[in-house]
Design a protein around this motif. Structure first.
Motif, mmCIF file in Angstrom:
data_model
loop_
_atom_site.group_PDB
_atom_site.id
_atom_site.type_symbol
_atom_site.label_atom_id
_atom_site.label_comp_id
_atom_site.label_asym_id
_atom_site.label_seq_id
_atom_site.Cartn_x
_atom_site.Cartn_y
_atom_site.Cartn_z
ATOM 1 N N MET A 49 0.847 -1.204 0.000
ATOM 2 C CA MET A 49 0.000 0.000 0.000
ATOM 3 C C MET A 49 0.882 1.255 0.000
ATOM 4 O O MET A 49 1.865 1.308 0.737
ATOM 5 C CB MET A 49 -0.860 0.041 1.265
ATOM 6 C CG MET A 49 -1.915 -1.020 1.296
ATOM 7 S SD MET A 49 -2.729 -1.046 2.903
ATOM 8 C CE MET A 49 -1.476 -1.750 3.932
ATOM 9 N N GLU A 55 -1.929 5.754 6.641
ATOM 10 C CA GLU A 55 -0.997 5.498 7.748
ATOM 11 C C GLU A 55 -0.763 6.764 8.576
ATOM 12 O O GLU A 55 0.041 6.758 9.503
ATOM 13 C CB GLU A 55 0.346 4.983 7.213
ATOM 14 C CG GLU A 55 0.259 3.609 6.560
ATOM 15 C CD GLU A 55 0.295 2.446 7.563
ATOM 16 O OE1 GLU A 55 0.622 2.677 8.739
ATOM 17 O OE2 GLU A 55 -0.025 1.314 7.151
ATOM 18 N N TYR A 247 -5.794 -5.012 7.215
ATOM 19 C CA TYR A 247 -6.259 -4.637 5.878
ATOM 20 C C TYR A 247 -6.406 -5.862 4.984
ATOM 21 O O TYR A 247 -5.834 -6.932 5.256
ATOM 22 C CB TYR A 247 -5.267 -3.648 5.237
ATOM 23 C CG TYR A 247 -3.819 -4.013 5.462
ATOM 24 C CD1 TYR A 247 -3.195 -4.975 4.684
ATOM 25 C CD2 TYR A 247 -3.076 -3.411 6.479
ATOM 26 C CE1 TYR A 247 -1.877 -5.326 4.907
ATOM 27 C CE2 TYR A 247 -1.757 -3.761 6.712
ATOM 28 C CZ TYR A 247 -1.164 -4.729 5.917
ATOM 29 O OH TYR A 247 0.147 -5.088 6.139
ATOM 30 N N ALA A 260 -2.075 -7.082 8.721
ATOM 31 C CA ALA A 260 -0.867 -7.780 9.134
ATOM 32 C C ALA A 260 -0.790 -7.686 10.650
ATOM 33 O O ALA A 260 -1.292 -6.726 11.242
ATOM 34 C CB ALA A 260 0.359 -7.132 8.513
ATOM 35 N N ARG A 303 9.463 -5.393 10.416
ATOM 36 C CA ARG A 303 9.466 -3.949 10.143
ATOM 37 C C ARG A 303 10.569 -3.301 10.979
ATOM 38 O O ARG A 303 10.648 -3.558 12.184
ATOM 39 C CB ARG A 303 8.133 -3.310 10.537
ATOM 40 C CG ARG A 303 6.909 -3.875 9.834
ATOM 41 C CD ARG A 303 5.665 -3.205 10.416
ATOM 42 N NE ARG A 303 4.420 -3.721 9.890
ATOM 43 C CZ ARG A 303 3.753 -4.753 10.413
ATOM 44 N NH1 ARG A 303 4.214 -5.392 11.475
ATOM 45 N NH2 ARG A 303 2.615 -5.137 9.883
ATOM 46 N N ARG A 330 6.479 0.987 9.007
ATOM 47 C CA ARG A 330 5.308 0.496 8.254
ATOM 48 C C ARG A 330 5.242 1.058 6.830
ATOM 49 O O ARG A 330 4.326 0.739 6.079
ATOM 50 C CB ARG A 330 4.003 0.899 8.983
ATOM 51 C CG ARG A 330 3.752 0.151 10.279
ATOM 52 C CD ARG A 330 2.466 0.628 10.939
ATOM 53 N NE ARG A 330 1.289 0.436 10.119
ATOM 54 C CZ ARG A 330 0.528 -0.658 10.119
ATOM 55 N NH1 ARG A 330 0.814 -1.672 10.908
ATOM 56 N NH2 ARG A 330 -0.534 -0.740 9.340
HETATM 57 N N1 GLY Z 1 1.895 -0.624 6.205
HETATM 58 C C1 GLY Z 1 1.304 -1.848 6.508
HETATM 59 C C2 GLY Z 1 2.036 -2.677 7.456
HETATM 60 O O1 GLY Z 1 3.127 -2.355 7.848
HETATM 61 O O2 GLY Z 1 1.515 -3.704 7.850
#
Ligand code: GLY
Ligand code: FAD
Length: 368
Positions: A49, A55, A247, A260, A303, A330
């Motif tokens: 995305m 975000e 999502y 996630a 992440r 993210r």
């Molecule tokens: N930006 C979506 C995630 O990090 O899950």
């Protein structure tokens, strides 16, 4: 003979590859040193995305303007990288429906809804766009400009484009230590010693050893995220459905990515049953029909999170020959183009917006 480059980028995820692309395009002699293969870590785990609005959680103007700028670069890169590399970025329009199930949810969307590019939709209007959406919604913020791409493809396209402009992509080469002697960096790797005039740390969640070696007190915190991909011949989702941190993202090949989970300080890279259970429950709450679809794949990624959840993009506080581009948390896919361009501009001594320099600057020296 010892290999020598103008710039060595450490880490070949989407961030390192974007930096190499923007530098090589300007005829800078750049190498990417990658421990494994290009783009197989956090980059490949991402849903893709370009969530500049979705975000947005704190009102940080500089961050938002950087995110929107990066998002806009994708419409140029889509053609540019395809013509150069033949790789299709999987650019998918449709945008994001950020659902609200309660007044509290709607209040949390206030900052997003304040943007002129975002519209509030009543339940019937949401259903006109996505018939099968959860029946108990209060409405949704419709963010048409937060489209999505295929992150691994973007990374491959940056790396291939960089190579075609003369960059070296050196895979299966882990950087162990970096030392500066006179004006050159000596980079010890698992394969050979490499020299470079400048270095860029783009090693994602594995950047902590480099902070330490270069005299900084930061630590990168992993936030593990798990996803599953499902498919069905019967359902077509045109928009990404988003709620809380979860999502469902439709991809061009008909798959839906459900994401996630968020597990701080978890370095494991396996997918847990608990993670899958959470994702299924959440996805069914957003889009009940998804329960009839078939699981196609599952994966996870780490992440890279900094202490304030903002990336470091800029010079080392004491040495302009050392740059950092790490901690994209993210939003690494969204921010890769603007990060690559900004690092290239800093190296080429071109103007960069002062508010972006300040927003992402690196501080935190050890007392030596
Ligand atoms: N930006 C979506 C995630 O990090 O899950
Ligand atoms: P990475 O892709 O992890 O790359 C770092 C590279 O450095 C790795 O390839 C690694 O092997 C290499 N490396 C590390 N140490 C060394 C060393 N010593 N020597 C040589 N090489 C080394 N972002 C979005 O914008 N949109 C999304 O929809 C989105 N969804 C996500 C969903 C999930 C489940 C996850 C986990 C993340 C998601 N993200 C998303 C975030 C995004 O994936 C990351 O911010 C981004 O991939 C970070 O890129 P990177 O290049 O810094 O890190």
């Amino acid at each position: 003979m010892q290999k020598s480059y103008e710039v060595a980028v450490i880490g070949g995820g989407i961030i390192g590859s974007a930096i190499a692309y923007y530098l090589a395009k300007e005829q800078v002699d750049v190498a990417v040193l990658e421990e494994g293969q290009i783009g197989l870590k956090a980059t490949s785990a991402a849903a893709g995305m370009l969530g500049a609005h979705s975000e947005l959680e704190n009102e940080v103007k500089a961050f938002f303007s950087f995110a929107r700028y990066s998002q806009s670069l994708y419409s140029v890169l889509k053609e540019e990288l395809y013509e150069l590399s033949g790789i299709d970025l999987g650019f998918r329009k449709g945008g994001i429906l950020k659902l609200a199930f309660s007044k509290r949810d709607k209040e949390k969307l206030a900052m997003v809804l304040a943007q002129p590019t975002v519209t509030w939709l009543e339940p019937e209007e949401v259903r006109n766009l996505e018939q099968e959406v959860a029946p108990n919604i209060l409405g949704a913020a419709y963010i048409e400009e937060d489209i999505n791409v295929l992150p691994a493809r973007v990374c491959q396209a940056f790396a291939k484009g960089a190579q075609l402009y003369g960059a070296s992509i050196v895979e299966h080469t882990k950087v162990l230590r970096i030392k500066k002697q006179q004006d050159m960096f000596q980079i010890e790797t698992t394969k050979e010693l490499i020299k470079a005039k400048r270095i860029v740390i783009a090693s994602g969640v594995w950047s902590t050893p480099f902070f330490r070696q270069l005299g900084l007190q930061y630590e990168m915190i992993p936030v593990k995220g798990e996803c599953i991909a499902v498919e069905s011949a019967h359902f077509v989702l045109k928009h990404t459905i988003f709620h809380d941190k979860y999502y469902i993202v439709p991809r061009n090949n008909g798959e839906l990515v459900i994401g996630a989970t968020m597990q701080e300080n978890d370095w494991s890279e396996q997918v847990s049953l608990n993670g899958v259970e959470t994702l299924i429950q959440k996805a069914k709450a957003l889009f009940p029909a998804i329960g009839q679809m078939n699981i196609k794949a599952s994966w996870s990624g780490l992440r890279p999170q900094t202490f304030n959840q903002k990336p470091f993009i800029g010079y080392h506080p004491e040495d302009n020959a050392i740059l950092f581009a790490t901690g994209h948390y993210r939003n690494g896919v969204l921010l890769a183009p603007a990060t690559g361009e900004m690092i290239a501009s800093l190296i080429l001594r071109r103007d960069v917006k002062q508010e972006w320099v300040e927003e992402f600057q690196v501080g935190g020296l050890f007392r030596r």
